[in-house]
Design a protein around this motif. Sequence first.
Motif, mmCIF file in Angstrom:
data_model
loop_
_atom_site.group_PDB
_atom_site.id
_atom_site.type_symbol
_atom_site.label_atom_id
_atom_site.label_comp_id
_atom_site.label_asym_id
_atom_site.label_seq_id
_atom_site.Cartn_x
_atom_site.Cartn_y
_atom_site.Cartn_z
ATOM 1 N N CYS A 131 0.833 -1.204 0.000
ATOM 2 C CA CYS A 131 0.000 0.000 0.000
ATOM 3 C C CYS A 131 0.870 1.258 0.000
ATOM 4 O O CYS A 131 0.655 2.178 -0.796
ATOM 5 C CB CYS A 131 -0.937 -0.012 1.209
ATOM 6 S SG CYS A 131 -2.058 1.412 1.289
ATOM 7 N N GLU A 132 1.860 1.288 0.862
ATOM 8 C CA GLU A 132 2.741 2.462 0.913
ATOM 9 C C GLU A 132 3.497 2.624 -0.400
ATOM 10 O O GLU A 132 3.663 3.749 -0.901
ATOM 11 C CB GLU A 132 3.729 2.351 2.074
ATOM 12 C CG GLU A 132 4.681 3.540 2.143
ATOM 13 C CD GLU A 132 5.511 3.611 3.408
ATOM 14 O OE1 GLU A 132 6.319 4.545 3.525
ATOM 15 O OE2 GLU A 132 5.336 2.740 4.290
ATOM 16 N N ALA A 133 3.960 1.522 -0.975
ATOM 17 C CA ALA A 133 4.692 1.596 -2.230
ATOM 18 C C ALA A 133 3.825 2.190 -3.339
ATOM 19 O O ALA A 133 4.287 3.028 -4.129
ATOM 20 C CB ALA A 133 5.189 0.211 -2.633
ATOM 21 N N ILE A 134 2.569 1.778 -3.403
ATOM 22 C CA ILE A 134 1.659 2.300 -4.423
ATOM 23 C C ILE A 134 1.387 3.782 -4.189
ATOM 24 O O ILE A 134 1.398 4.596 -5.135
ATOM 25 C CB ILE A 134 0.349 1.492 -4.444
ATOM 26 C CG1 ILE A 134 0.604 0.099 -5.028
ATOM 27 C CG2 ILE A 134 -0.733 2.210 -5.242
ATOM 28 C CD1 ILE A 134 1.099 0.096 -6.461
ATOM 29 N N LEU A 135 1.139 4.165 -2.950
ATOM 30 C CA LEU A 135 0.878 5.568 -2.647
ATOM 31 C C LEU A 135 2.055 6.443 -3.056
ATOM 32 O O LEU A 135 1.883 7.500 -3.686
ATOM 33 C CB LEU A 135 0.586 5.742 -1.153
ATOM 34 C CG LEU A 135 -0.718 5.138 -0.630
ATOM 35 C CD1 LEU A 135 -0.782 5.267 0.892
ATOM 36 C CD2 LEU A 135 -1.929 5.797 -1.271
ATOM 37 N N PHE A 259 -9.485 0.800 -2.002
ATOM 38 C CA PHE A 259 -8.906 1.534 -0.870
ATOM 39 C C PHE A 259 -7.908 2.581 -1.359
ATOM 40 O O PHE A 259 -7.987 3.754 -0.983
ATOM 41 C CB PHE A 259 -8.231 0.585 0.111
ATOM 42 C CG PHE A 259 -7.563 1.304 1.251
ATOM 43 C CD1 PHE A 259 -8.281 1.636 2.396
ATOM 44 C CD2 PHE A 259 -6.237 1.685 1.169
ATOM 45 C CE1 PHE A 259 -7.681 2.332 3.435
ATOM 46 C CE2 PHE A 259 -5.620 2.384 2.206
ATOM 47 C CZ PHE A 259 -6.352 2.713 3.338
ATOM 48 N N CYS A 260 -6.964 2.165 -2.179
ATOM 49 C CA CYS A 260 -5.933 3.101 -2.653
ATOM 50 C C CYS A 260 -6.551 4.253 -3.431
ATOM 51 O O CYS A 260 -6.146 5.419 -3.267
ATOM 52 C CB CYS A 260 -4.911 2.358 -3.515
ATOM 53 S SG CYS A 260 -3.886 1.190 -2.590
ATOM 54 N N ASN A 261 -7.541 3.947 -4.263
ATOM 55 C CA ASN A 261 -8.195 5.010 -5.024
ATOM 56 C C ASN A 261 -8.947 5.976 -4.115
ATOM 57 O O ASN A 261 -9.021 7.178 -4.398
ATOM 58 C CB ASN A 261 -9.145 4.410 -6.056
ATOM 59 C CG ASN A 261 -8.411 3.780 -7.225
ATOM 60 O OD1 ASN A 261 -7.206 3.987 -7.396
ATOM 61 N ND2 ASN A 261 -9.117 3.011 -8.038
ATOM 62 N N THR A 280 -4.891 7.088 -10.329
ATOM 63 C CA THR A 280 -5.584 5.996 -9.650
ATOM 64 C C THR A 280 -5.281 4.671 -10.343
ATOM 65 O O THR A 280 -4.655 4.624 -11.404
ATOM 66 C CB THR A 280 -7.106 6.230 -9.644
ATOM 67 O OG1 THR A 280 -7.555 6.425 -10.989
ATOM 68 C CG2 THR A 280 -7.452 7.453 -8.818
ATOM 69 N N LEU A 281 -5.746 3.589 -9.734
ATOM 70 C CA LEU A 281 -5.543 2.241 -10.269
ATOM 71 C C LEU A 281 -6.805 1.734 -10.946
ATOM 72 O O LEU A 281 -7.922 2.063 -10.533
ATOM 73 C CB LEU A 281 -5.170 1.270 -9.146
ATOM 74 C CG LEU A 281 -3.864 1.511 -8.401
ATOM 75 C CD1 LEU A 281 -3.795 0.593 -7.184
ATOM 76 C CD2 LEU A 281 -2.661 1.278 -9.307
ATOM 77 N N ILE A 289 0.974 -3.336 -12.245
ATOM 78 C CA ILE A 289 1.544 -2.207 -11.511
ATOM 79 C C ILE A 289 1.786 -2.526 -10.040
ATOM 80 O O ILE A 289 2.827 -2.177 -9.479
ATOM 81 C CB ILE A 289 0.628 -0.971 -11.634
ATOM 82 C CG1 ILE A 289 0.626 -0.473 -13.087
ATOM 83 C CG2 ILE A 289 1.057 0.146 -10.692
ATOM 84 C CD1 ILE A 289 -0.311 0.682 -13.346
ATOM 85 N N VAL A 290 0.829 -3.190 -9.407
ATOM 86 C CA VAL A 290 0.910 -3.413 -7.956
ATOM 87 C C VAL A 290 1.898 -4.534 -7.619
ATOM 88 O O VAL A 290 2.792 -4.357 -6.791
ATOM 89 C CB VAL A 290 -0.476 -3.731 -7.369
ATOM 90 C CG1 VAL A 290 -0.365 -3.994 -5.860
ATOM 91 C CG2 VAL A 290 -1.447 -2.578 -7.634
ATOM 92 N N ALA A 291 1.750 -5.699 -8.239
ATOM 93 C CA ALA A 291 2.557 -6.873 -7.880
ATOM 94 C C ALA A 291 4.066 -6.630 -7.926
ATOM 95 O O ALA A 291 4.781 -7.066 -7.013
ATOM 96 C CB ALA A 291 2.175 -8.056 -8.761
#
Length: 317
Positions: A131-135, A259-261, A280-281, A289-291
């Motif tokens: 989650c932090e990495a995506i943010l 959640f991230c969006n 956004t995702l 992108i996430v994995a």
Amino acid sequence: MSMLEVDELREYRNKRTVVYTEFLEDYNKLHSKICYGFVEGKDDSSYYRCLINKELPSLYKVCLYPSGNKESVKKTYECFDWRRFSKNRIVFFIDKDLSLLISDNNIINDKNVYITEKYSIENDIVNKDTCEAILRETMGFATTRQESINYILDLFDKAKDDFERAIMPIMANIIFWKRNNISPANYNNIKVKDIIKVDNGKVHLLKNREELINLIYTQSGVDISKYSNIETRKIEQEIADIYTDITRGKYLSIFFILFCNSIYNDRDWLNIKKTHTGTTLGEGDMMRIVAPRCRLSDTLKSFIQNTLLQYVQHVNN
């Protein structure tokens, strides 16, 4: 060659899977810096390849073959004569799914077979670190203060637990369907967006229990007359202590994206400052992108060390 030997050879050839045949065409003992693996689906292939190649030394790589499903992975495993091939060089990856609760004939127990800790690989991907990495890396919060990010990660932990608890009735019914051989049961058609929404980093249920049951039976194509309130509530009690381990990974992926969006869209309300351009995702971004931004789990790291890296050490010696 005797008739018996001919029959045995024919039987051996007939049981070969398509991916095993592809492997034989690619396999080269002399090209020793290539390792091989078999996975269930195409998404699994991109996930494992990214993580494994990061662990292998320079010039080494892994070649992965999507097999279609767990049953096909097992059939391919059974094609191998391990007197000819190294178990440290050739590995297999399968999802645990619901095998904690339902007998699964396609589970393989061997040193060169990795079984996910939880339901599937998505359960390993969806965590606070990812989650932090995506943010920070895709949504524009690259240099946002850690204090603010920590606040979001606390929201994430709470929202994830709320979501997993909220869909316990869904998982209980899926288990009920499987145990009672109820079909068709197309639970892949269940739409998480019809069940929850995420605003300001918090999960909100869109259906009460009765509405939820009607929805999942309709979307899965299961006759509602098959529903048993007594039996499914018993199953909910049975899974009360392991619900985080048996939540279906595809559902968890949709929660993660929602959640991230929500953090991105509701950042002003949350008083979180974006410092860079971000976006956004989409639902198709989980593996793309996430994995690649998730951390290697301890169990997968140990598996790689005890197989592929052992093979590398053998070659280098």
